[in-house]
Design a protein around this motif. Structure first.
Motif, PDB file in Angstrom:
ATOM      1  N   GLU A  19       0.852  -1.183   0.000  1.00 16.47           N
ATOM      2  CA  GLU A  19       0.000   0.000   0.000  1.00 16.47           C
ATOM      3  C   GLU A  19       0.889   1.234   0.000  1.00 16.47           C
ATOM      4  O   GLU A  19       1.993   1.211   0.564  1.00 16.47           O
ATOM      5  N   GLN A  23      -1.479   5.890   2.486  1.00 19.28           N
ATOM      6  CA  GLN A  23      -2.598   5.061   2.929  1.00 19.28           C
ATOM      7  C   GLN A  23      -2.311   4.466   4.309  1.00 19.28           C
ATOM      8  O   GLN A  23      -3.207   4.389   5.156  1.00 19.28           O
ATOM      9  N   TYR A 136      -5.351  -4.221  11.380  1.00 15.22           N
ATOM     10  CA  TYR A 136      -5.760  -4.018   9.988  1.00 15.22           C
ATOM     11  C   TYR A 136      -4.795  -4.720   9.037  1.00 15.22           C
ATOM     12  O   TYR A 136      -5.213  -5.436   8.116  1.00 15.22           O
ATOM     13  N   ARG A 137      -3.502  -4.555   9.263  1.00 16.41           N
ATOM     14  CA  ARG A 137      -2.518  -5.196   8.384  1.00 16.41           C
ATOM     15  C   ARG A 137      -2.579  -6.720   8.510  1.00 16.41           C
ATOM     16  O   ARG A 137      -2.439  -7.445   7.521  1.00 16.41           O
ATOM     17  N   LEU A 140      -5.703  -7.812   6.671  1.00 18.15           N
ATOM     18  CA  LEU A 140      -5.515  -7.625   5.233  1.00 18.15           C
ATOM     19  C   LEU A 140      -4.637  -8.727   4.657  1.00 18.15           C
ATOM     20  O   LEU A 140      -4.873  -9.204   3.536  1.00 18.15           O
ATOM     21  N   ARG A 146      -9.962  -4.548   2.213  1.00 19.42           N
ATOM     22  CA  ARG A 146      -9.609  -3.420   3.077  1.00 19.42           C
ATOM     23  C   ARG A 146     -10.734  -3.017   4.031  1.00 19.42           C
ATOM     24  O   ARG A 146     -10.475  -2.790   5.211  1.00 19.42           O
TER      25      ARG A 146
END
Length: 714
Positions: A19, A23, A136-137, A140, A146
């Motif tokens: 990303e 972002q 989040y990572r 993902l 996302r």
């Protein structure tokens, strides 16, 4: 047999797509903004208050002190894990306490520039920003969606577990971000192992452990389960690689951790006497799962009252599930079973471990054993008294599982369930506990004479005296720690024990004089909180402090501060283990000793002292051997009653404390006690140095540290 998953599609391993940097920044700032909202109005009180249940700084205050001590020790080139600034004069090992050095390093510029209160609150806000971002990572890497990954980060950062940690105040548990950082590194290492990735995952687990030993230890257990499950699910050609990667992370973690543990003194084999009682109390019960958010502005108080009736500790553990979470889990398991069930197994396994030694429905005891008992076979786990912290691992696995369900929703249901999640997890504005230190403590920092502070009455259940220390900077006789050390001066006969307990000064076999003892121990100030003791106990302390070497230097309606002269050069003695209680016959006073009894001698600087006492053997004559550490000082034959013998020793003592051990054979007496000698009329007197003897300079008193409280000390 067909493999359940190819390596590239394993639900327990994955690589996050690249990303752009902006972002990454936006995602982090989004979670940071959520942190500001979910801790409101903390951002308005960054330098003058904290969130802390009960309105008294306990764990939050300790976190502020931890940051101050980390900064002070690092800037002075000291080992931050070792200190004599609390529970003085003992050396205290902070490695197995809650120092959380990685969190201090994380906010070090803020800590140096703005002080420990702002730094503590910054750790709280960063736990949202970084905890959400790393989750989040992680999501993902596993799901490649996302919006679903963002929901996972929101659930972990703003979910009940994290919110309850903020309410209770311990910094090392508030800082949840290290767990998803490690798991993100771990799932990437499983997906495509390389030396760099394996080392990175092990380093992340080591940082997690140094930030919170609960998180590190429990995450290591989780790693074993995650790695084993990933191995079983992998294609046969990838199983050994997956198992090897999991094992390599664990081995590298241990290789990094063990030298640190050995450097600070080893694990030790001491176990809390009531470890199982503590574990049962600090465990999750099934009823906790249906109490999702006791901080909610609408139903929080009602839920908290109900929870308090069924399982009081459930108010703190943050194990509850919301309706939206259950819906997302159900969708994931029904429509995405193949990818979701391994995460459901991890959620269930960590929930069971969080239930501790007993699987209970509510607060009532249960005969059903829990899997945590298997961990209790290992000493470090018997010392880990909070199985409920496994909920942190449940929360992150649950966040991934909910994201698995969210990814299956169309646009409109996504918005609906997303809004329901936010509505269910909302919290009321927090009451802010103000942090302020009385200005009188700042004046103690300006005094050039070194010396410790003894604050009375002792407060072992909160951190107010630690906050005072941030402003006066002096060693503190006492303090607050998660696991209190044995301060033997307050356990065995001494003048300090008498004023510590606010007891009247009894006669004993030696003169227990408070000012002399305090001066010999290097205490410069004694404070009395006039609001915390009844008047008769305050007067007892005042009478024992009275003397030519003590002066009242500050007084108001709530606080008195007494200065102990630094010019006093008198030795003092206190008794240690091995003595029976004082006995009297008219003016005569004596104590029986067992086979070994301790006398502690205290001098402010190198001194010559004479130790004298009268000894009588029980039943028949018996030898007395006196030791100083491993050195035998003398051996005498002590006669039996009615005869007595004077014992005299002339000693050269270094600054600080020296322990003498009196040793003799013991036998049972008429009332069943095992006794050897009766000791009376003990005297400790200084001897003038002979001209040919040179007194070596030196002191055992730690230096006064600069004020470090910023707004706290204004």
């Amino acid at each position: 047999m067909q493999p359940l998953f190819e390596a590239s599609e394993s639900p327990l391993a994955g690589e996050a797509p690249a990303e752009p940097w902006w972002q990454h920044g936006l995602i982090f700032l989004g979670y940071l903004l959520l942190g500001i909202i979910f801790t409101w109005p903390l951002v308005l009180h960054m330098g003058d208050g904290v969130i802390q249940k009960g309105g008294v700084p306990i764990d939050a205050g300790q976190g502020v002190w931890n940051l101050w001590w980390a900064r002070s020790s690092l800037l002075n080139g000291q080992n931050p894990y070792l200190t004599r600034h609390i529970f003085y004069p003992l050396p205290i090992n902070l490695f197995f306490q809650t120092l959380s050095l990685p969190n201090a390093l994380l906010v070090l510029p803020i800590l140096i520039g703005l002080g420990p209160v702002v730094a503590f609150n910054s750790v709280t806000l960063l736990s949202f920003g970084l905890g959400g971002y790393f989750t989040y990572r992680l999501a993902l890497a596993l799901i490649k969606d996302r919006p679903a990954a963002f929901v996972a980060g929101f659930l972990f950062a703003c979910g009940p577990y994290h919110i309850q940690r903020i309410w209770s105040g311990p910094m090392e548990l508030i800082a949840i971000q290290w767990i998803p950082l490690y798991l993100f590194c771990f799932v990437q290492a499983l997906a495509r192992p390389s030396p760099l990735r394996l080392l990175g995952a092990a380093m992340a687990l080591l940082i997690t452990t140094l930030a919170s030993q609960y998180y590190g230890l429990y995450t290591a257990v989780y790693t074993a389960g995650h790695g084993l499950l990933a191995t079983l699910l992998a294609a046969p050609t990838y199983r050994w690689r997956t198992l090897g990667a999991s094992a390599a992370v664990g081995i590298l973690w241990l290789l990094g951790l063990v030298p640190i543990i050995l450097r600070v003194g080893g694990v030790g084999d001491a176990v809390l006497e009531d470890w199982q009682v503590r574990q049962v109390f600090h465990s999750v019960a099934l009823v906790d799962l249906i109490s999702p958010n006791i901080q909610h502005p609408l139903w929080g108080q009602a839920l908290a009252a109900w929870q308090d009736q069924s399982h009081p500790f459930g108010l703190e553990n943050g194990a509850g599930l919301s309706v939206a979470m259950l819906l997302l889990v159900g969708i994931a398991l029904v429509r995405r079973w193949k990818q979701s069930w391994p995460w459901a197994v991890l959620v269930l396994g960590t929930y069971l471990l969080a239930m501790g030694p007993q699987l209970r429905f509510d607060a009532a005891q249960s005969p059903i054993p829990g899997p945590f008992l298997l961990l209790d076979l290992i000493t470090p786990f018997r010392n880990s008294s909070r199985p409920s912290i496994f909920i942190a691992l449940s929360a992150i696995a649950l966040a991934v599982l909910c994201a698995q369900g969210f990814v299956l929703l169309n646009q409109r249901p996504r918005w609906g369930l997303g809004l329901l999640l936010v509505a269910e997890l909302l919290v009321s504005p927090w009451p802010i506990t103000p942090l302020r230190v009385a200005p009188a403590y700042q004046a103690l920092n300006a005094d050039p004479l070194p010396g410790a502070v003894l604050e009375l009455p002792p407060r072992n259940d909160d951190s107010l005296y630690l906050l005072n220390q941030i402003c006066h900077g002096r060693p503190l006789m006492g303090g607050y720690l998660a696991r209190l050390p044995d301060l033997d001066l307050t356990v065995y006969p001494s003048a300090i024990k008498r004023i510590w307990d606010a007891d009247p000064p009894p006669s004993d076999i030696l003169d227990l004089n408070a000012p002399t003892e305090l001066a010999a121990l290097g205490v410069r100030y004694v404070t009395i909180d006039l609001t915390a003791l009844p008047e008769f106990q305050i007067n007892r302390i005042r009478r024992q402090l009275a003397g030519p070497h003590t002066s009242l230097v500050y007084a108001d309606a709530s606080l008195e501060i007494y200065a102990i002269s630094g010019d006093v050069d008198q030795p003092a003695a206190t008794l240690g283990p091995g003595w029976y209680g004082i006995e009297r016959d008219g003016e005569r006073r004596w104590r029986w000793m067992r086979d070994r009894a301790m006398i502690s001698l205290h001098v402010r600087q190198q001194s010559m002292v004479r130790v004298e006492f009268l000894a009588t053997a029980y039943g028949e004559a018996r030898p007395l051997i006196i030791w100083n550490r491993q050195d035998q000082l003398t051996k005498l034959e002590i006669p039996a009653a009615p005869y007595e013998q004077w014992v005299t020793l002339d000693l050269m003592l270094p600054p600080g404390r020296s322990d003498l051990i009196l040793e003799s054979a013991m036998v049972p007496n008429a009332d069943g006690r095992m006794v050897s000698l009766a000791i009376q009329q003990m005297r400790i007197t200084p001897i003038a140095f002979r001209p040919e003897v040179r007194r070596e300079p030196g002191t055992f008193i730690p230096a006064t540290l600069p004020q470090g409280g910023s707004g706290l000390c204004q």
